[in-house]
Design an enzyme around this catalytic site. Structure first.
Site, short mmCIF file in Angstrom:
data_model
loop_
_atom_site.label_atom_id
_atom_site.label_comp_id
_atom_site.label_asym_id
_atom_site.label_seq_id
_atom_site.Cartn_x
_atom_site.Cartn_y
_atom_site.Cartn_z
CE LYS A 137 -58.92 71.89 -11.03
NZ LYS A 137 -57.88 71.09 -10.59
CG ASP A 148 -54.32 68.44 -11.21
OD1 ASP A 148 -53.38 69.45 -11.50
OD2 ASP A 148 -55.26 68.62 -11.06
#
Ligand code: ATR
Length: 281
Positions: free
Chosen positions: A70, A107
């Site tokens: 990520k 997220d």
């Protein structure tokens, strides 16, 4: 059956076998009868740049990224959306019509959507929020909470200097409270979030006496296996509203699915059940 025009997406991780994303996106692909596929892609850290560069060549619509990619992905995409830059991590890559790659992070969206649907009465502006933990998840949730207008954001972490660094980088509305003072840190909040791995199956529980927590404060755990952690159970038993962590996982998948396959998919009870079954040990 896939046609020659099928839209293809997937998830890159190393290892990738633990990822729930193929189950999540697979459920939606079936439900909406989309001519498309979502596949697990084991990609080693050394190959991430090459693998991302291959997406437009292979005709992929995009990918999700999971551990350990990520943060590294920030440097391999052509454009990083603001929210991903603030979180410092990319979890969704969208191939543009010209073949360039946009990196975003869903997220924060997933976290807020989970609270909105699970506890519609919760109002960000109504009081301070306290976040346990100071890792990647705490950072994404901190960005989300500041964005929706919490007046004060408290970080409580076992390792104090990680919380100090996170609070300093997120700005003036953040404070750090020592781990040893965690029970008084929750006295006047209207949201408590656990982002640590405590409470996960195989881990000890988050040892936290809720005696001082206001009765109306919302409690959320991002741990979703088990679905009801000891923290959520204790909060529910004393009458606090609670939201479990599975919804964040489900909602964070929506923006990618919409960008790749053209439909903003619904998070339903049927989907939750499918994932719960998938999580059963
Ligand atoms: P992620 O990126 O998923 O948020 P992480 O960066 O590994 O994961 O962070 C895990 C969090 O759980 C950290 O806040 C960690 O605290 P430390 O910064 O002190 O390591 C917290 N954590 C894990 N095990 C813990 C334990 N036994 N007691 C207290 N906190 C713990």
């Amino acid at each position: 059956m896939l046609s020659g025009k099928a839209r293809i997406a997937g998830v890159m991780g190393w290892p990738v076998g633990h990822s729930r994303s193929p189950r999540l996106h697979g459920y939606w692909l079936e439900r909406y009868r989309i001519d498309g596929a979502y596949i697990p892609l084991p990609v080693s850290p050394a190959s991430l740049g090459q693998a991302l560069a291959a997406l437009p060549v292979l005709g992929f619509a995009g990918v999700n990224l999971t551990l350990p990619h990520k943060e590294a992905a920030l440097k391999y995409v052509d454009r990083v959306e603001d929210v991903a830059a603030r979180i410092g991590a990319v979890n969704t890559v969208i191939v543009q019509p010209d073949g360039s790659l946009v990196g975003t992070n869903t997220d924060a969206f997933g976290f807020i959507e989970n609270l909105k649907t699970g506890a519609p009465a919760w109002k960000a502006a109504a009081g301070p929020a306290v976040v346990f933990g100071a890792g990647g998840a705490a950072r994404a949730i901190g960005v989300a909470l500041l964005e929706v207008g919490v007046p004060e954001l408290r970080f409580v972490n076992r390792t104090r200097n990680r919380a100090d660094a996170l609070a300093a980088s997120l700005g003036v509305r953040c404070r750090v409270i020592a781990w040893s003072d965690r029970e008084s840190a929750i006295a006047d909040v209207n949201l408590l979030v656990n982002t640590t791995s405590l409470g996960m199956a195989g881990q000890p529980a988050l040892a936290l006496d809720l005696a001082l927590l206001p009765p109306g404060a919302l409690v959320n755990d991002i741990v979703y296996a088990p679905l009801e952690t000891a923290l959520l159970l204790a909060a529910r038993q004393r009458g606090n509203p609670v939201v479990d962590g599975l919804g964040m996982l489900l909602h964070q998948g929506r923006p990618g699915f919409k960008a790749w396959f053209g439909i903003d998919p619904e998070v339903t009870e049927g989907l939750r059940q499918a994932l719960v079954e998938d999580l059963r040990p």
